[in-house]
Design an enzyme around this catalytic site. Structure first.
Site, PDB file in Angstrom:
ATOM      1  N   ARG A  41      34.339  63.177   8.454  1.00 56.18           N
ATOM      2  CA  ARG A  41      33.286  62.916   9.441  1.00 56.18           C
ATOM      3  C   ARG A  41      33.820  62.777  10.860  1.00 56.18           C
ATOM      4  O   ARG A  41      33.238  63.314  11.807  1.00 56.18           O
ATOM      5  CB  ARG A  41      32.509  61.647   9.042  1.00 56.18           C
ATOM      6  CG  ARG A  41      31.380  61.249   9.980  1.00 56.18           C
ATOM      7  CD  ARG A  41      30.529  62.430  10.454  1.00 56.18           C
ATOM      8  NE  ARG A  41      30.062  63.267   9.363  1.00 56.18           N
ATOM      9  CZ  ARG A  41      29.680  64.535   9.517  1.00 56.18           C
ATOM     10  NH1 ARG A  41      29.755  65.110  10.702  1.00 56.18           N
ATOM     11  NH2 ARG A  41      29.266  65.227   8.486  1.00 56.18           N
ATOM     12  N   LYS A  82      30.137  61.575  34.274  1.00 53.41           N
ATOM     13  CA  LYS A  82      29.024  61.304  33.351  1.00 53.41           C
ATOM     14  C   LYS A  82      29.441  61.710  31.939  1.00 53.41           C
ATOM     15  O   LYS A  82      28.949  62.678  31.356  1.00 53.41           O
ATOM     16  CB  LYS A  82      27.770  62.047  33.789  1.00 53.41           C
ATOM     17  CG  LYS A  82      27.233  61.558  35.136  1.00 53.41           C
ATOM     18  CD  LYS A  82      26.023  62.359  35.582  1.00 53.41           C
ATOM     19  CE  LYS A  82      25.520  61.875  36.930  1.00 53.41           C
ATOM     20  NZ  LYS A  82      24.368  62.657  37.434  1.00 53.41           N
ATOM     21  N   LYS A 132      29.986  57.913  48.296  1.00 55.21           N
ATOM     22  CA  LYS A 132      28.618  58.330  48.014  1.00 55.21           C
ATOM     23  C   LYS A 132      27.636  57.429  48.760  1.00 55.21           C
ATOM     24  O   LYS A 132      28.045  56.552  49.537  1.00 55.21           O
ATOM     25  CB  LYS A 132      28.393  58.312  46.505  1.00 55.21           C
ATOM     26  CG  LYS A 132      29.424  59.154  45.732  1.00 55.21           C
ATOM     27  CD  LYS A 132      29.108  59.260  44.262  1.00 55.21           C
ATOM     28  CE  LYS A 132      27.987  60.242  44.025  1.00 55.21           C
ATOM     29  NZ  LYS A 132      27.772  60.507  42.579  1.00 55.21           N
ATOM     30  N   GLU A 162      29.843  62.424  50.340  1.00 58.42           N
ATOM     31  CA  GLU A 162      28.566  63.012  49.941  1.00 58.42           C
ATOM     32  C   GLU A 162      27.599  62.944  51.120  1.00 58.42           C
ATOM     33  O   GLU A 162      27.416  61.878  51.721  1.00 58.42           O
ATOM     34  CB  GLU A 162      28.003  62.235  48.750  1.00 58.42           C
ATOM     35  CG  GLU A 162      26.598  62.656  48.327  1.00 58.42           C
ATOM     36  CD  GLU A 162      26.038  61.718  47.268  1.00 58.42           C
ATOM     37  OE1 GLU A 162      26.378  61.898  46.090  1.00 58.42           O
ATOM     38  OE2 GLU A 162      25.280  60.799  47.634  1.00 58.42           O
ATOM     39  N   ASP A 190      24.649  67.328  48.657  1.00 57.00           N
ATOM     40  CA  ASP A 190      23.924  66.823  47.495  1.00 57.00           C
ATOM     41  C   ASP A 190      22.428  67.084  47.589  1.00 57.00           C
ATOM     42  O   ASP A 190      21.774  66.671  48.544  1.00 57.00           O
ATOM     43  CB  ASP A 190      24.178  65.316  47.347  1.00 57.00           C
ATOM     44  CG  ASP A 190      23.612  64.765  46.050  1.00 57.00           C
ATOM     45  OD1 ASP A 190      23.802  65.399  45.000  1.00 57.00           O
ATOM     46  OD2 ASP A 190      22.978  63.694  46.096  1.00 57.00           O
TER      47      ASP A 190
END
Length: 290
Positions: A100, A135, A167, A197, A218
């Site tokens: 598994r 992410k 950011k 950004e 962005d």
């Protein structure tokens, strides 16, 4: 293993096996004779790009060093439904203990490689690099970023420690782009780059004036992004330009044609369907598994 940290991978495999096996596989221990030997045939059940075969081998080796693992297909290879990608021979109990975890990793990583390949194929003729983001699944970043490379993509920064990426929230916290970049420049070594950004031309102008090394455009509409790229390249051609925001297979080519150097895509790792892969004991190897 394409520059994988083997020592870290071994530690993770041990932890994952402990999570799954615990004190022992009570089903296999109670139903399978200790002397039983088998061959597990690992095969894919849908088309895709394979990633993780050496990692599956490492899982079985950790479970039982006496198991004999034979890869039939290497990572990065396009596979079709029915393709046999590996066999593992030895203790039946050991094969079932590792099954598994090995399949979970193979399926997840092959899904990422398959999705990455689908994106890269759309812009293969253009001078743009597709990169992942942070992410990722906690505990799987090392492997998920590896799978992106297998699929033909590239890696953005690995973590918070290897690049400065200013950011919107950093700008708010510092007070301005200028303040954030100047503070970062004083704190980091000269070998580290600073990315900023920006969301509009006012922010772009500030990022240019303060001397950002990389500028991320962005969520800009294509026409605005193309204009921003032209401004950057005319004034500071050394700056790397990154495009980001709502990227899909349907929109990526339009973004690439704006002239950006890099396109970052979070969904390469955070919204991926696993490739369907199975292991069958003692199946006829000449079977197509169709």
């Amino acid at each position: 293993m394409h520059n994988l940290n083997k020592r870290l991978l071994a530690q993770q495999i041990q932890a994952w096996l402990q999570e799954d096996v615990g004190a022992g596989d009570v089903t296999s221990l109670s139903t399978i004779p200790v002397a039983s030997k088998s061959t597990g045939i690992i095969h894919v059940k849908q088309d895709g790009i394979l990633a993780g075969i050496s990692i599956a081998e490492a899982v079985f080796a950790e479970v039982d060093p006496k198991l004999q693992f034979k890869a039939e297909v290497m990572d990065g290879t396009p596979v079709t439904k029915g393709t046999i990608i590996a066999t593992v021979t030895g203790s039946t109990r050991s094969i079932l203990i590792g099954e598994r975890l090995a399949l979970n990793l193979l399926q997840r990583l092959s899904g990422i490689a398959t999705k990455t390949h689908a994106f890269t194929a759309v812009v293969a003729d253009l001078p743009v690099r597709l990169v992942d983001t942070r992410k990722t699944t906690p505990g799987l970043r090392l492997l998920e970023k590896y799978a992106v490379r297998v699929g033909g993509g590239h890696n953005h920064r690995f973590g918070l420690y290897d690049a400065v990426m200013i950011k919107d929230n950093h700008i708010k916290g510092a007070g301005s782009i200028t303040a954030a970049v100047q503070a970062a420049r004083e704190a980091i070594p000269h070998t580290m780059k600073i990315e900023v950004e920006v969301e509009d031309f006012m922010q772009l102008e500030e990022a240019l004036q303060v001397g950002a090394d990389i500028i991320m455009l962005d969520n800009m509409p294509p026409a605005q992004m193309k204009e921003a790229v032209a401004v950057i390249k005319s004034r500071a051609p050394h700056i790397i330009v990154e495009g980001s925001g709502s990227v899909s297979p349907q929109t990526i080519r339009v973004m690439a044609e704006t002239g950006v150097d890099i396109i970052s895509i979070g969904q390469l790792t955070y919204s991926v369907a696993a490739l369907d892969i199975s292991l069958d004991l003692n199946a006829r190897k000449e079977s197509t598994f169709a």
